[in-house]
Design a protein around this motif. Sequence first.
Motif, short mmCIF file in Angstrom:
data_model
loop_
_atom_site.label_atom_id
_atom_site.label_comp_id
_atom_site.label_asym_id
_atom_site.label_seq_id
_atom_site.Cartn_x
_atom_site.Cartn_y
_atom_site.Cartn_z
N HIS A 258 1.00 -32.15 119.54
CA HIS A 258 1.60 -32.84 120.69
C HIS A 258 2.72 -33.78 120.24
O HIS A 258 3.82 -33.80 120.84
CB HIS A 258 0.53 -33.63 121.44
CG HIS A 258 1.05 -34.35 122.65
ND1 HIS A 258 1.51 -35.66 122.60
CD2 HIS A 258 1.22 -33.93 123.93
CE1 HIS A 258 1.92 -36.01 123.81
NE2 HIS A 258 1.75 -34.99 124.63
N SER A 259 2.48 -34.55 119.17
CA SER A 259 3.50 -35.49 118.68
C SER A 259 4.72 -34.75 118.16
O SER A 259 5.86 -35.17 118.39
CB SER A 259 2.91 -36.36 117.57
OG SER A 259 1.84 -37.13 118.04
N SER A 260 4.49 -33.64 117.45
CA SER A 260 5.60 -32.87 116.90
C SER A 260 6.45 -32.25 118.00
O SER A 260 7.68 -32.29 117.94
CB SER A 260 5.08 -31.77 115.97
OG SER A 260 4.38 -32.32 114.88
N LEU A 261 5.79 -31.68 119.01
CA LEU A 261 6.52 -31.10 120.13
C LEU A 261 7.32 -32.16 120.88
O LEU A 261 8.47 -31.94 121.28
CB LEU A 261 5.55 -30.40 121.09
CG LEU A 261 4.94 -29.09 120.59
CD1 LEU A 261 3.88 -28.60 121.57
CD2 LEU A 261 6.01 -28.02 120.41
N LYS A 262 6.71 -33.33 121.03
CA LYS A 262 7.38 -34.41 121.75
C LYS A 262 8.61 -34.89 120.99
O LYS A 262 9.68 -35.08 121.57
CB LYS A 262 6.40 -35.58 121.95
CG LYS A 262 6.92 -36.66 122.88
CD LYS A 262 5.82 -37.67 123.18
CE LYS A 262 6.33 -38.72 124.17
NZ LYS A 262 5.27 -39.69 124.53
N MET A 263 8.49 -35.08 119.67
CA MET A 263 9.62 -35.54 118.88
C MET A 263 10.72 -34.47 118.81
O MET A 263 11.91 -34.80 118.87
CB MET A 263 9.15 -35.89 117.46
CG MET A 263 10.25 -36.47 116.57
SD MET A 263 11.02 -37.97 117.24
CE MET A 263 9.63 -39.11 117.16
N THR A 264 10.33 -33.21 118.71
CA THR A 264 11.31 -32.13 118.70
C THR A 264 12.07 -32.09 120.02
O THR A 264 13.29 -31.90 120.05
CB THR A 264 10.63 -30.78 118.43
OG1 THR A 264 9.90 -30.85 117.19
CG2 THR A 264 11.65 -29.66 118.35
N ALA A 265 11.34 -32.27 121.12
CA ALA A 265 11.98 -32.30 122.43
C ALA A 265 12.97 -33.45 122.55
O ALA A 265 14.05 -33.31 123.12
CB ALA A 265 10.92 -32.40 123.53
N VAL A 266 12.61 -34.59 121.98
CA VAL A 266 13.51 -35.76 121.99
C VAL A 266 14.81 -35.42 121.26
O VAL A 266 15.90 -35.75 121.73
CB VAL A 266 12.82 -36.98 121.34
CG1 VAL A 266 13.84 -38.09 121.08
CG2 VAL A 266 11.71 -37.49 122.23
N TYR A 267 14.69 -34.75 120.12
CA TYR A 267 15.88 -34.36 119.35
C TYR A 267 16.78 -33.45 120.18
O TYR A 267 18.01 -33.55 120.12
CB TYR A 267 15.47 -33.64 118.08
CG TYR A 267 15.30 -34.54 116.88
CD1 TYR A 267 16.36 -34.80 116.02
CD2 TYR A 267 14.08 -35.14 116.61
CE1 TYR A 267 16.22 -35.63 114.92
CE2 TYR A 267 13.92 -35.98 115.51
CZ TYR A 267 14.99 -36.22 114.66
OH TYR A 267 14.84 -37.05 113.59
N VAL A 268 16.18 -32.54 120.93
CA VAL A 268 16.97 -31.54 121.65
C VAL A 268 17.62 -32.10 122.90
O VAL A 268 18.80 -31.84 123.17
CB VAL A 268 16.07 -30.33 122.02
CG1 VAL A 268 16.84 -29.33 122.87
CG2 VAL A 268 15.56 -29.65 120.76
N VAL A 269 16.89 -32.91 123.68
CA VAL A 269 17.37 -33.27 125.02
C VAL A 269 17.86 -34.70 125.16
O VAL A 269 18.51 -35.04 126.15
CB VAL A 269 16.27 -33.02 126.08
CG1 VAL A 269 15.75 -31.60 125.98
CG2 VAL A 269 15.12 -34.01 125.94
N SER A 270 17.55 -35.58 124.21
CA SER A 270 17.87 -37.00 124.39
C SER A 270 19.37 -37.27 124.45
O SER A 270 19.80 -38.26 125.03
CB SER A 270 17.24 -37.84 123.28
OG SER A 270 17.74 -37.45 122.01
N SER A 271 20.17 -36.38 123.86
CA SER A 271 21.62 -36.59 123.90
C SER A 271 22.14 -36.56 125.34
O SER A 271 23.13 -37.23 125.66
CB SER A 271 22.32 -35.53 123.06
OG SER A 271 22.01 -34.23 123.53
N ILE A 272 21.51 -35.78 126.19
CA ILE A 272 21.92 -35.72 127.60
C ILE A 272 21.71 -37.07 128.28
O ILE A 272 22.58 -37.59 128.98
CB ILE A 272 21.17 -34.61 128.33
CG1 ILE A 272 21.54 -33.24 127.76
CG2 ILE A 272 21.44 -34.65 129.84
CD1 ILE A 272 20.77 -32.09 128.35
#
Length: 296
Positions: A258-272
């Motif tokens: 869960h933590s890994s998926l969440k951090m990976t998602a942050v990397y992908v979408v947080s720039s938006i």
Amino acid sequence: LVFIFLNFFLFIVNYVTSKKTLFHPAVLFSLLWATVLFFHFISGLTILDQLYPVMAETWLTIFIGTLCFSLGSFMVTNHWERLGKFSFGPIKKPHNLTISLQLRIIFLGIIVIGLPFYIQAAYRVFLASNIDSFFAGLRIELSYGDEDIGITKYLTPLSFIVFAINYYVLLRQRNKLNTWLSAISLVIALVYSVFATGRSYYFIILSIYLGINFLLNTEFKIKKYVWSLLIFLLLFMLIGIVYNKGGNKDDTLRENIHSSLKMTAVYVVSSINALDLELKNNVNAKYSGEYNLFFF
């Protein structure tokens, strides 16, 4: 959802217009952003439920940026195609570039000799962090502390260059010596990346591998690209657990996933969301739609 469909529609248009050339820059660029927007939407409904809403101007900016990139890309490629000087995929007749074997061995020797000094400097940085976990302490001190690796940190990008050159030569001329030089330089580059504690370094190595294969290897098909990216994504999450960045080795498997998926998602979408925040802070619209008018 509207802008997700618009970006996917633009991807389809680009794909058809480029005669179904998946590696056309416009096709790749539109597919990338359509995927990121879709992932942003899914993440906001699941693992990143605290993402705040993004204003329409931000979505419009991204879409128009993709549209302009696509138009520019087709203008350039159509120009070169008319001249008969443009093609996609591996180079049919690579340039007769000769790279000195002696220089390759010398630079490989430099990064090999410098590696123990780099590791010694990394250990010094870890001690300054006062944290028990080696890689977590090293990462935190490098990111937020006062200690620095020192001059040996420049060996990390040099190791990438050495690997790129040796791998390029290997694909041009396959023999036992070039295989060994390429393998050793890859291992050394990976070791430097481990102690640099930044996951983007691994992506640089992957980009070198995929890029050189795209240029020179006719047998490197789309399935290998997909598998390479999937394996990299898995390693990206596992490395995050080792660095205590999106996971912890003391947590359960379920918690780490869960933590890994969440951090990976942050990397992908947080720039938006970062772009959205920047637009909100810097654009003070006097009336609705003023920013759209200014942008056009």
